[in-house]
Design a protein around this motif. Structure first.
Motif, PDB file in Angstrom:
ATOM      1  N   GLY A   1       0.124  17.420   5.999  1.00 54.09           N
ATOM      2  CA  GLY A   1       0.557  17.954   4.698  1.00 54.09           C
ATOM      3  C   GLY A   1      -0.521  17.812   3.643  1.00 54.09           C
ATOM      4  O   GLY A   1      -0.814  18.745   2.888  1.00 54.09           O
ATOM      5  N   GLU A   2      -1.138  16.632   3.594  1.00 55.76           N
ATOM      6  CA  GLU A   2      -2.135  16.386   2.552  1.00 55.76           C
ATOM      7  C   GLU A   2      -3.468  17.052   2.897  1.00 55.76           C
ATOM      8  O   GLU A   2      -4.258  17.361   2.012  1.00 55.76           O
ATOM      9  CB  GLU A   2      -2.312  14.865   2.374  1.00 55.76           C
ATOM     10  N   SER A   3      -3.709  17.257   4.185  1.00 53.25           N
ATOM     11  CA  SER A   3      -4.976  17.873   4.582  1.00 53.25           C
ATOM     12  C   SER A   3      -4.953  19.384   4.426  1.00 53.25           C
ATOM     13  O   SER A   3      -5.954  20.004   4.076  1.00 53.25           O
ATOM     14  CB  SER A   3      -5.303  17.513   6.045  1.00 53.25           C
TER      15      SER A   3
ATOM     16  N   ILE B   1      -3.560  -3.245   0.232  1.00 50.14           N
ATOM     17  CA  ILE B   1      -4.473  -2.208   0.752  1.00 50.14           C
ATOM     18  C   ILE B   1      -4.550  -1.058  -0.252  1.00 50.14           C
ATOM     19  O   ILE B   1      -3.535  -0.424  -0.560  1.00 50.14           O
ATOM     20  CB  ILE B   1      -3.962  -1.650   2.097  1.00 50.14           C
ATOM     21  N   SER B   2      -5.740  -0.804  -0.769  1.00 48.68           N
ATOM     22  CA  SER B   2      -5.924   0.346  -1.646  1.00 48.68           C
ATOM     23  C   SER B   2      -7.403   0.674  -1.708  1.00 48.68           C
ATOM     24  O   SER B   2      -8.215  -0.162  -2.068  1.00 48.68           O
ATOM     25  CB  SER B   2      -5.396   0.040  -3.056  1.00 48.68           C
ATOM     26  N   LYS B   3      -7.729   1.896  -1.327  1.00 45.04           N
ATOM     27  CA  LYS B   3      -9.141   2.272  -1.335  1.00 45.04           C
ATOM     28  C   LYS B   3      -9.656   2.375  -2.769  1.00 45.04           C
ATOM     29  O   LYS B   3     -10.701   1.843  -3.097  1.00 45.04           O
ATOM     30  CB  LYS B   3      -9.329   3.599  -0.603  1.00 45.04           C
ATOM     31  N   SER B   4      -8.906   3.058  -3.611  1.00 43.74           N
ATOM     32  CA  SER B   4      -9.337   3.196  -5.005  1.00 43.74           C
ATOM     33  C   SER B   4      -9.192   1.866  -5.731  1.00 43.74           C
ATOM     34  O   SER B   4      -9.895   1.582  -6.691  1.00 43.74           O
ATOM     35  CB  SER B   4      -8.492   4.251  -5.710  1.00 43.74           C
ATOM     36  N   GLY B   5      -8.240   1.083  -5.284  1.00 42.29           N
ATOM     37  CA  GLY B   5      -7.977  -0.207  -5.914  1.00 42.29           C
ATOM     38  C   GLY B   5      -7.106  -0.094  -7.142  1.00 42.29           C
ATOM     39  O   GLY B   5      -6.730  -1.104  -7.736  1.00 42.29           O
ATOM     40  N   GLY B   6      -6.750   1.141  -7.537  1.00 45.71           N
ATOM     41  CA  GLY B   6      -6.011   1.265  -8.793  1.00 45.71           C
ATOM     42  C   GLY B   6      -4.726   2.056  -8.690  1.00 45.71           C
ATOM     43  O   GLY B   6      -4.128   2.382  -9.718  1.00 45.71           O
ATOM     44  N   THR B   7      -4.267   2.377  -7.495  1.00 42.87           N
ATOM     45  CA  THR B   7      -3.051   3.191  -7.368  1.00 42.87           C
ATOM     46  C   THR B   7      -1.848   2.411  -7.922  1.00 42.87           C
ATOM     47  O   THR B   7      -1.657   1.232  -7.608  1.00 42.87           O
ATOM     48  CB  THR B   7      -2.824   3.574  -5.888  1.00 42.87           C
ATOM     49  N   THR B   8      -1.065   3.093  -8.766  1.00 40.16           N
ATOM     50  CA  THR B   8      -0.025   2.396  -9.535  1.00 40.16           C
ATOM     51  C   THR B   8       0.986   1.653  -8.664  1.00 40.16           C
ATOM     52  O   THR B   8       1.271   0.469  -8.904  1.00 40.16           O
ATOM     53  CB  THR B   8       0.744   3.407 -10.415  1.00 40.16           C
TER      54      THR B   8
ATOM     55  N   GLY C   1       0.840  -1.197   0.000  1.00 39.24           N
ATOM     56  CA  GLY C   1       0.000   0.000   0.000  1.00 39.24           C
ATOM     57  C   GLY C   1       0.871   1.241   0.000  1.00 39.24           C
ATOM     58  O   GLY C   1       2.092   1.161   0.200  1.00 39.24           O
ATOM     59  N   ILE C   2       0.243   2.391  -0.198  1.00 42.07           N
ATOM     60  CA  ILE C   2       1.009   3.653  -0.215  1.00 42.07           C
ATOM     61  C   ILE C   2       0.181   4.757   0.440  1.00 42.07           C
ATOM     62  O   ILE C   2      -1.048   4.662   0.499  1.00 42.07           O
ATOM     63  CB  ILE C   2       1.401   4.033  -1.674  1.00 42.07           C
ATOM     64  N   GLY C   3       0.842   5.788   0.919  1.00 44.61           N
ATOM     65  CA  GLY C   3       0.158   6.946   1.522  1.00 44.61           C
ATOM     66  C   GLY C   3      -0.658   6.505   2.724  1.00 44.61           C
ATOM     67  O   GLY C   3      -0.191   5.752   3.589  1.00 44.61           O
ATOM     68  N   GLY C   4      -1.914   6.929   2.753  1.00 38.01           N
ATOM     69  CA  GLY C   4      -2.788   6.574   3.866  1.00 38.01           C
ATOM     70  C   GLY C   4      -3.036   5.084   3.959  1.00 38.01           C
ATOM     71  O   GLY C   4      -3.502   4.591   4.986  1.00 38.01           O
ATOM     72  N   SER C   5      -2.720   4.349   2.902  1.00 38.93           N
ATOM     73  CA  SER C   5      -2.939   2.904   2.920  1.00 38.93           C
ATOM     74  C   SER C   5      -1.710   2.133   3.393  1.00 38.93           C
ATOM     75  O   SER C   5      -1.616   0.934   3.157  1.00 38.93           O
ATOM     76  CB  SER C   5      -3.384   2.423   1.530  1.00 38.93           C
ATOM     77  N   TYR C   6      -0.747   2.822   4.009  1.00 38.81           N
ATOM     78  CA  TYR C   6       0.361   2.080   4.629  1.00 38.81           C
ATOM     79  C   TYR C   6       1.038   2.807   5.784  1.00 38.81           C
ATOM     80  O   TYR C   6       1.569   2.172   6.690  1.00 38.81           O
ATOM     81  CB  TYR C   6       1.398   1.677   3.570  1.00 38.81           C
TER      82      TYR C   6
ATOM     83  N   GLY D   1      -7.969   8.059   3.074  1.00 38.57           N
ATOM     84  CA  GLY D   1      -6.757   7.280   3.366  1.00 38.57           C
ATOM     85  C   GLY D   1      -6.029   7.704   4.626  1.00 38.57           C
ATOM     86  O   GLY D   1      -5.723   6.887   5.498  1.00 38.57           O
ATOM     87  N   ARG D   2      -5.750   8.993   4.757  1.00 38.15           N
ATOM     88  CA  ARG D   2      -4.903   9.428   5.884  1.00 38.15           C
ATOM     89  C   ARG D   2      -5.628   9.420   7.219  1.00 38.15           C
ATOM     90  O   ARG D   2      -5.010   9.663   8.251  1.00 38.15           O
ATOM     91  CB  ARG D   2      -4.286  10.793   5.584  1.00 38.15           C
ATOM     92  N   TYR D   3      -6.944   9.176   7.192  1.00 37.90           N
ATOM     93  CA  TYR D   3      -7.709   9.064   8.448  1.00 37.90           C
ATOM     94  C   TYR D   3      -8.100   7.603   8.701  1.00 37.90           C
ATOM     95  O   TYR D   3      -8.999   7.325   9.485  1.00 37.90           O
ATOM     96  CB  TYR D   3      -8.974   9.931   8.368  1.00 37.90           C
TER      97      TYR D   3
ATOM     98  N   LYS E   1       3.077  13.667   9.186  1.00 35.66           N
ATOM     99  CA  LYS E   1       3.399  14.564   8.061  1.00 35.66           C
ATOM    100  C   LYS E   1       2.371  14.422   6.949  1.00 35.66           C
ATOM    101  O   LYS E   1       1.910  15.399   6.377  1.00 35.66           O
ATOM    102  CB  LYS E   1       4.797  14.226   7.500  1.00 35.66           C
ATOM    103  N   GLN E   2       2.009  13.174   6.645  1.00 34.69           N
ATOM    104  CA  GLN E   2       1.023  12.987   5.580  1.00 34.69           C
ATOM    105  C   GLN E   2      -0.330  13.561   5.989  1.00 34.69           C
ATOM    106  O   GLN E   2      -0.993  14.247   5.220  1.00 34.69           O
ATOM    107  CB  GLN E   2       0.836  11.508   5.219  1.00 34.69           C
ATOM    108  N   LEU E   3      -0.715  13.261   7.239  1.00 35.48           N
ATOM    109  CA  LEU E   3      -2.014  13.720   7.727  1.00 35.48           C
ATOM    110  C   LEU E   3      -2.143  15.234   7.554  1.00 35.48           C
ATOM    111  O   LEU E   3      -3.105  15.732   6.963  1.00 35.48           O
ATOM    112  CB  LEU E   3      -2.184  13.318   9.199  1.00 35.48           C
TER     113      LEU E   3
HETATM  114  O1  PA5 Z   1      -4.697   9.910   2.155  1.00 36.15           O
HETATM  115  C1  PA5 Z   1      -4.966   9.567   1.021  1.00 36.15           C
HETATM  116  O2  PA5 Z   1      -6.122   9.590   0.566  1.00 36.15           O
HETATM  117  C2  PA5 Z   1      -3.885   9.074   0.082  1.00 36.15           C
HETATM  118  O3  PA5 Z   1      -2.631   9.170   0.671  1.00 36.15           O
HETATM  119  C3  PA5 Z   1      -4.133   7.620  -0.302  1.00 36.15           C
HETATM  120  O4  PA5 Z   1      -4.180   6.847   0.862  1.00 36.15           O
HETATM  121  C4  PA5 Z   1      -3.049   7.102  -1.232  1.00 36.15           C
HETATM  122  O5  PA5 Z   1      -2.962   7.908  -2.367  1.00 36.15           O
HETATM  123  C5  PA5 Z   1      -3.326   5.676  -1.628  1.00 36.15           C
HETATM  124  O6  PA5 Z   1      -4.569   5.573  -2.242  1.00 36.15           O
HETATM  125  P1  PA5 Z   1      -5.323   4.191  -2.387  1.00 36.15           P
HETATM  126  O7  PA5 Z   1      -5.648   3.700  -1.028  1.00 36.15           O
HETATM  127  O8  PA5 Z   1      -6.550   4.511  -3.185  1.00 36.15           O
HETATM  128  O9  PA5 Z   1      -4.392   3.261  -3.108  1.00 36.15           O
END
Ligand code: PA5
Length: 421
Positions: free
Chosen positions: A273-275, A126-133, A74-79, A190-192, A269-271
Motif C-alpha cells: 500500500g505504501e509502496s 524503534i523509530s528511524k526518524s526518531g520523531g514520529t508522534t 514503534g509504528i508502521g515499518g517500525s513495528y 521502514g517497510r523494508y 498491506k503496508q509494504l
Molecule cells: O515504511 C515507512 O517508512 C513508515 O511506515 C515508517 O516506518 C513509519 O512511519 C514510522 O516511521 P519512524 O520509523 O521514522 O518512526
C-alpha cells in the motif's frame, strides 16, 4: 524453495510484459530506478553488519534473562515486521512481546500497562526518524514507567533504541541517557526493514531462529537475482499483478488459511500500500484470514464487484495434527471426516475456495512457501519485498517514498498547536 502459480493470468500477457519486467528488475539490481538510495535492502541478507548482529543477539539474550515482557514501541515499518514474524512463528512464551506506540489510544496504553502488571519489562523503542508522534508519546510514557520502577540508572539497561546511526531526537536522547542503540541502515526504508535490527532484535528476543530467517532471505535474494525470466518467482508475481491491474482488477486480496498469518497480512498491506499507492495509481491491498473470513468476506469474494483478484499463501500441511475421531453414534453426522486431520480438512477448504472463487470470476494466484518455519518465512519476506520493488517500477511510481503520510501529521500538529507548524 518458494514457488508461485500465475496460471490464472494468460501466459502470453506475462511474456508480453517481460521486457518491462526485466527493466524494472535491472533497475533494482543496478540501483538505477527512482528512490534508488533506499534499496540497500536488496543485498541486506548478505551485507548486514555482522558485528552489530552479534551484539544484537547478546542484547536479545539479556532481555530474556532480565524480563518477562518486552514492550516494542514503534509504528508502521517500525513495528509491523517484528509483530508479524513473532505471531506467525510463535516465539517462546516465557517472554511476552507487547506492542505500543502504534496508535494514540490512552485506553490501549492503560491496558498494556495493566497487562505488564508487576512483571519485569524491557522497552525497545524503534523509530528511524526518531520523531514520529505515536511512538514518541508512548516512549515518554514507558521511559517514565521504567524509571519509576527501576530508578534512572536501572532503567538504562532496560531501554534499547533502534534508530538512525546519527540523526534524530531518539538517537541524541539515547546517547545522552546511555541507552544501548542499534542502527536502521540509511538505505533501508521502514517497510523494508524487518531484516534489520528493527525486526531482528524483538524476533531474537522471542527465541525465534534469526539465523534461519536470514538464511531464507539470502536464498531468495540469490534466486531473485539469478532466476531467469518468468521462472523468477518475484518477477512472475510482479508481472501478474501488473497485468491484472491493467485489466481492471484494482484490488488484491491476500488470503491465508493459517490464523497465525494475520499480522503477516498487515505487514504485506503496508509494504504494498505504501509502496504503490501514489500518483493516483496502485492496487488496493486487502488481506483475509480463512476460513474465518469465508464467513464474512466470502460472499463478496464470490459474488461482489469483479474488480479484485486473490493471492493465496500456502504452507505445507504439518504431518502430525489433531485428527477427527470416529464417533460410533455419529449424532453430529461427522464420521465422513473421521481419521482426517484438521489440516487436511483445511486443505480441502482451500481447494474448494480456490475453485469457487475462480468459477466466480476471481483470478487466483498461489504462493507456495514450503514447510512453515523461519527459513521459509525469510524467503517469503524477501520475495514480497523484491516483487514490490519490481511491481512499483512497472507501475511507474517510486516504491520507496511515502510523501502522502505527512498530510495528516500537519493537520494534527496544527490542531495541537505544535510550534512552527
Ligand atoms: O515504511 C515507512 O517508512 C513508515 O511506515 C515508517 O516506518 C513509519 O512511519 C514510522 O516511521 P519512524 O520509523 O521514522 O518512526
Amino acid at each position: 524453495m518458494l514457488r508461485i502459480d500465475t496460471s490464472a493470468v494468460p501466459a502470453a500477457k506475462l511474456e508480453a510484459l517481460l521486457p518491462q519486467t526485466l527493466e524494472a528488475h535491472n533497475k533494482l539490481q543496478n540501483k538505477s530506478g527512482a528512490g534508488a538510495s533506499f534499496t540497500d535492502w536488496v543485498t541486506l541478507p548478505e551485507d548486514y553488519d555482522k558485528a552489530e548482529y552479534r551484539r544484537l543477539l547478546e542484547a536479545a539474550e539479556r532481555v530474556r534473562e532480565q524480563s518477562k515482557v518486552l514492550v516494542v514501541v514503534g509504528i508502521g515499518g517500525s513495528y509491523l515486521g517484528p509483530r508479524a514474524v513473532n505471531e506467525y512463528l510463535t516465539g517462546d512464551p516465557s517472554l511476552e512481546i507487547l506492542f505500543a506506540g502504534c496508535n494514540l489510544s490512552g485506553d490501549a496504553l492503560q491496558k498494556l500497562t495493566n497487562r505488564i502488571g508487576n512483571r519485569d519489562f524491557t522497552v525497545n523503542v524503534i523509530s528511524k526518524s526518531g520523531g514520529t508522534t505515536e511512538p514518541a508519546v508512548a516512549f515518554r510514557y514507558f521511559r517514565a514507567l521504567a524509571e519509576a520502577k527501576y530508578g534512572k540508572d536501572g532503567a538504562k539497561s532496560r531501554i534499547i533504541a533502534t534508530t538512525d546511526k546519527s540523526r534524530g531526537i531518539l538517537k541524541s536522547l539515547s546517547d545522552a541517557e546511555g541507552y544501548e542503540t542499534f542502527v536502521i541502515p540509511d538505505g533501508v526504508g521502514g517497510r523494508y526493514s524487518v531484516l534489520t535490527p528493527v525486526g531482528l532484535l524483538p524476533i531474537a528476543a522471542a527465541g525465534i531462529n534469526t539465523n534461519a530467517l536470514i538464511a531464507g532471505a539470502q536464498a531468495m535474494m540469490e534466486s531473485c537475482k539469478t532466476a531467469k525470466g518468468l521462472e523468477n518467482a518475484a518477477l512472475a508475481y510482479a508481472a501478474a499483478r501488473n497485468v491484472l491491474y491493467n485489466g481492471g482488477k484494482k484490488i488484491e486480496v491476500l488470503a491465508s488459511f493459517d490464523p497465525d498469518f494475520v499480522s503477516m497480512g498487515e505487514w504485506w498491506k503496508q509494504l504494498y500500500g505504501e509502496s504503490e499507492g501514489k500518483d493516483g495509481k496502485g492496487l488496493f491491498p486487502a488481506a483475509v484470514s480463512y476460513t474465518a473470513d469465508l464467513h464474512s468476506m466470502g460472499q463478496y469474494m464470490q459474488q461482489g464487484e469483479r474488480t479484485l483478484f486473490e493471492t493465496f499463501i500456502r504452507t505445507d500441511t504439518p504431518k502430525n495434527g489433531i485428527t477427527v475421531e470416529t464417533d460410533p453414534a455419529n449424532t453430529d453426522g461427522l464420521n465422513f471426516l473421521a481419521g482426517k486431520t484438521i489440516d487436511e480438512i483445511n486443505d480441502a477448504a482451500y481447494q474448494g475456495t480456490k475453485k469457487a472463487h475462480t468459477d466466480g470470476g476471481v483470478p487466483c494466484l498461489t504462493v507456495e512457501t514450503g514447510v512453515k518455519g523461519a527459513e521459509a518465512l525469510g524467503q517469503l519476506i524477501y520475495f514480497f519485498e523484491y516483487a514490490c520493488g519490481v511491481s512499483g517500477y512497472l507501475l511507474g511510481v517510486n516504491p520507496f517514498d511515502q510523501p502522502g503520510v505527512e498530510a495528516y501529521k500537519t493537520n494534527m500538529f496544527q490542531l495541537l498547536g505544535k510550534p512552527g507548524v
